[in-house]
Enzyme design. Structure first.
Site, PDB file in Angstrom:
ATOM      1  NE  ARG A 298      -3.359   0.661  -0.401  1.00  0.00           N
ATOM      2  CZ  ARG A 298      -3.561   0.821  -1.717  1.00  0.00           C
ATOM      3  NH1 ARG A 298      -3.240   1.953  -2.326  1.00  0.00           N
ATOM      4  NH2 ARG A 298      -4.084  -0.149  -2.433  1.00  0.00           N
TER       5      ARG A 298
ATOM      6  CE  LYS B 150      -4.201  27.628  -6.113  1.00  0.00           C
ATOM      7  NZ  LYS B 150      -5.305  28.149  -6.945  1.00  0.00           N
TER       8      LYS B 150
ATOM      9  CE  LYS C 234      -1.209  34.209  -6.693  1.00  0.00           C
ATOM     10  NZ  LYS C 234      -1.595  32.787  -6.505  1.00  0.00           N
TER      11      LYS C 234
ATOM     12  CD  GLU D 287      -3.006  36.807  -8.830  1.00  0.00           C
ATOM     13  OE1 GLU D 287      -2.682  35.642  -8.592  1.00  0.00           O
ATOM     14  OE2 GLU D 287      -3.614  37.519  -7.997  1.00  0.00           O
TER      15      GLU D 287
ATOM     16  CG  ASP E  60      -6.282  35.821 -10.696  1.00  0.00           C
ATOM     17  OD1 ASP E  60      -6.213  34.584 -10.748  1.00  0.00           O
ATOM     18  OD2 ASP E  60      -6.822  36.446  -9.764  1.00  0.00           O
TER      19      ASP E  60
END
Lengths: 281, 281, 281, 281, 281, 281
Positions: free
Chosen positions: D100, D135, D167, D197, D218
């Site tokens: 596993r 992410k 950002k 951004e 964006d």
């Protein structure tokens, strides 16, 4: 235990918590309400010398910074059975997770301190001091040796790095004890004392001739020890080692050695009887 | 010890080496020539059950991949005094650095295995099995429990995470034993059995009423144990716990319980007598 | 998340910070004044079940003990889109470094909790419980399973160490399912239940004959499941596993099994939509 | 995966083994004979792009150096269902413990590579490249990004430390986009490109005026993207970000941007369907 | 460097690799073909004493077990400029990743060894030995001290744990130097020598009266040193410390002290000039 | 040093404490009463640029949370000799254990900052900036580079992971500099600038033809540098590297390059002269 010593132990304490608590205390999680609170006392069930209270405090802090810990006794105290050593108050879940982890430390260390104190008591009035060895539980060297100090014993070297002790297994590489001592002396720094283990009078004389700073009498009988003490006549400190028990330790001390080292202090520990009594708060 | 188990222990073994060898083995560095080689044997000085040979092999490999290690006995073997358990050959410096580190593991684990085997022998012919506890030296849980298996004992849960044992300190948060067991059952996964500790007949009846899977009889006398066994009549397995000694263990076993757990197996270990004999090679 | 659980996770949280922040957050260092302060809110962009708020709080503390963290919702809460979950106030640099690290945890865990809650909702009114598996992201096992609990699911075993599940790959080493179960029973401790995976009626009968405690029906259709439930007639709990989707989960539940395990809960996670809104303070 | 990259991952792989195997694989221990051997194959159940074979090899080596591992496919290969990717031979216990743990890596990474390849295929013939984000699952950043490369995607920055991306949450601390870019430029080293951004034409013009090296559009629609591309007229590379799906990715690519970044590649992974088939050997 | 010493350094070497290679060597990844191979030589650009070859070998092994490393010189060798110290052959990527990491160790350690040898050469024919201090780069203590030995110097204590040196900052807590020495003696184990730092004749006399084993003359001029040597007349070994340079070291040695300690050996290192020459293979 | 940067350094700081304090500070333990308290000041003995005060504060906190630390100067301050930089108050034992550990950091970092400031002063009025290299002490990369910033220098890439620098050892694998640059460009992400090291005019022209973003002139004389600057005519930034000293750095700067990198800033550090003055409190 100085604060910096506790810092250096933190990883070890965390490992002990991880070892027992692992992926979570399923009993506490399933039997206690999330917001249950408790007060708990560490209580002795026998006479003992306390050792490990500071460790328990640190463990409590690591488990849950919300726990309030109050020590009622300090390490080194001699207490009778049924003494409250410390109290902890806060999350019931945290306290129950902490229970066995903390008792395993406290019982072992207090067991060592208590045994050490018994040996120390036996040699009262002699010049001999009780000394530990490196025969400790792997990973617990510093704590085991701290407990010996709590019981009134003296520490031998901590590890291979902070003291020189030439034993039989080193001597087989040298033509004589004196040669081993002299070779070591040349290669060592100026802060090192050299202790050498001997098993008979010939080696003993040779060790002194070679300039040993301390001599360990390995597996001597009390009688042999007396003769060795006479022959050395104070030229170097002597340490008895091997086969020392509570029963015969005074004989060795009275033979006139300076130190008696006792492996059993740490390699054959009897955990002290201490419980945690918990009640809802 | 499966290979993956040794992988998981590696950090602990390295910590033990670091603890003793620290900034260097100054005795070996100052007494041995850099290229000296040796052969060394782990030899018993008493009858014992072997445990830890695989650990010693792993320690040797970690200290120096150039060491040749040969095991002559395997973990679980019953041997007499003066048996050669294993041999290691290579750098004298490496072997002498390894000496105490490896003996500390081997003596403790063989001590545990040997004590376990004595308890197991005492209950021969009964249905009872000897079981360990979580009263182990901090950091040595898995090894201490492995040693119990080597000695023929059975492991109780490893930690707080892989078994449910509701003890008195949990019960004080519940109106009844049955309530504690039922509460836990609702919150637990489907692979969990629930063991609960009881101290008298009322609690025992209540535990069964609540649906406990296993019941621990805490600090019962042999007589009380016999009565409890009769009253339960096989409905759930029973475990005796508290105050068990070599002297009384058979009485508990003959009382008819399924398991007898013995904290002393791991909390009060007597290190087995094993030496390392080194000679130049 | 109990405090001690957070202690045990600390290394993992630090690793996640190290992984992203590495040698420093060059964007924040180059665009923000050293003493800039900010207030920031974790805001949902969809309906979801919250999971991970305690983790975010711990991450904030690890990044900068000067940050003030205020949770407005707790793990397990069901919230709609545009809900403020928590607020953090302090150094702008710290908050911006924390942003993605914390969102990666919060979005994954809330995604798992939300998906779990959907499965749980589908089986409302049946006796079946939704159970997770070990198909988690490596390193996130405890958190993934915590999120399942937040969503109302039940945890299967955490790892290989706290539960016995005999699968087909074990069965190939045995002549029969019953033999496998019996062999395991002899070697296991008294707190272990044995679950065994079966793929047809023959194996199912054999598992019961062997004394399995729980039986997993592997890749059964709902129809086959119904027949299995009838044949077992309550003698042991049953768990459906393999091929379960939101669309068919109710069919399985209505077939009468006790548990339905869903690998997709953790192996195929859709991160929940949550943002961090920052403004100067 | 270069050897040194595997060295750097070793701690993470060990953590994954520890997480699952913990105090031991009780099912394998109780159902398999200690000396049982097996041969096992990693077999696909769907078409996919392989990623993680080298990781599985390393995991096998860490679990048990006695296992023989043979890769039949390499990372990046496109294979159909029912393909044998690799074979491992040796201790049955080790192979089942590994099962596993290794599948969790292999399924996640192959899932990411496969999804990436689908996005890449959709933009074939355009100049746009598929790019990942930060992410990722906490702790798996390097592996998730490696899988993106296996699938033909391009990596954006690894973390906060190796690329500058200003950002919206940074921009709120500046009077204008241009001011933010210029401030950053002054404080940054000479190897840094600055990406910023923007959310509208005003910010876009301002970013170019400020000297941005790359501009991220964006949450633009495809239409807005087309207009932005025209207005920028090749002065700086453009990256589309936010709301990209398999369905609309080609529209963005055809709008003329240089990069399309897709968070779902790593934040919402569907594990690829791969099994381990074990048989006695 | 004994094998076990390398074992204990492994974590530190890995940390150095991690520090430089981090998330990957992007230059090598982007400029070299995956299967490019190279042969590379560590070549001196100046006369020097070699130190660190064993460390480079270990680093190479950690980076890539496929690299073949061949040492042509050993630590402690005196070599001229343009000497090939070692050769490594294998993956070009691995060798280029290793380049700076290994040179940073090799240049520092050889720099220390070379500087030490210069001091040692200056005191040739006197009885004084050149000794190091604890003024090392944090994290590199053991390696810095190893390099001093390679250069013919002698190590003072490794850390606070393996030697007693009472300095002025301890003396301020005592009424006299003698009191400090006597207090320490009572509390120390039997393997400890006590060195005490003095700054004038009064303290020097007092130190001898208190029973110091070694005395450090702190910031004495050569003239003051001569007078101190005369006054002590061989009763205890003396160590000069503070303000020692290549220019004045012989004056101190000729004044008759036993040891001269030089902080600059490790706190102000000039890296030796060594390059790595790589060519395709 | 941002809080999160200190978090990431914690392991390194703990390693430095462990390295020196090891199994305990035997001098402080044997000379100081357990409850002795002290106040201590970090005092300069030379003019310098301060660097490391925040590190000392963190070390103090790690050693003993009971210590009160008060910074009187901040990192980056230019101070004269005999300036009190910081004061610490609390347990005498803790302060004395901390002494050398903290000074080793403070002296190295302030040494680097001070040397950097001297280089920066020499190029005042030119457009050139002083830049560091990766020639740092292993394990101290981030701190060494932080100290360079404190001294007014600019950081080059931190490691192999956050910047592309194609050096001669990469170029030997390519037919031309241009080919190397173009190959790298294709394989790199969109945030990477490519710097390439050249040794003559031919390579320089080729680098520009290949599209290099920055060019490093390796071991050019000032005259050659001037000619290179003229030939490049501002098309790309230029960096001088190799053989730069305090004596010739201005010549390079005046030749018109944009950056001058100085390896000696970190590979050949002279520790700044700072003492700790302790008195009973």
């Amino acid at each position: 235990m100085k604060p910096v010593d506790l810092t250096l132990l933190r990883e070890h304490l965390l490992a002990a918590i991880r070892e027992d608590a692992g992926s979570g205390d399923v009993t506490s999680r399933s039997t206690l309400d999330a917001d249950a609170t408790a007060v708990a006392g560490y209580v002795t069930k026998q006479d003992l010398i306390v050792s490990g209270i500071r460790i328990v405090e640190e463990l409590a802090r690591l488990c849950d910074t919300g726990l309030e810990f109050r020590a009622l006794r300090i390490d080194g105290d001699a207490v009778t059975g049924n003494t409250l050593l410390a109290e902890v108050r806060g999350s019931a879940h945290s306290i129950l997770t902490l229970e066995r982890i903390s008792l395993n430390f406290l019982q072992r260390l207090s067991g060592i301190a208590t045994a050490t104190a018994e040996y120390v008591a036996r040699v009262t009035g002699t010049a001999a001091r009780i000394v530990d060895t490196r025969k400790t539980a792997p990973g617990l060297r510093l704590l085991d040796k701290y407990a010996v100090r709590c019981g009134g014993g003296m520490n031998h070297r901590v590890g291979l790095f902070d003291g020189v002790l030439i034993k039989n297994n080193h001597l087989v590489f040298h033509p004589s004890v004196a040669d081993a001592v002299r070779t070591a002396r040349q290669r060592l720094g100026h802060l090192a004392r050299i202790e050498v283990e001997v098993t008979n009078q010939l080696e003993l004389d040779d060790a002194i001739a070679g300039g040993a700073d301390v001599i360990m009498l390995d597996n001597y009988t009390p009688d042999e020890t007396r003769r060795a003490v006479l022959s050395v006549a104070g030229r170097v400190p002597l340490e008895s080692s091997g086969g020392i028990t509570l029963e015969n330790v005074r004989e060795y001390a009275e033979a006139g050695v300076d130190y008696v080292s006792v492996g059993a202090l740490t390699h054959s520990v009897t955990g002290a009887d201490i419980h945690l009594q918990v009640r809802p708060d």
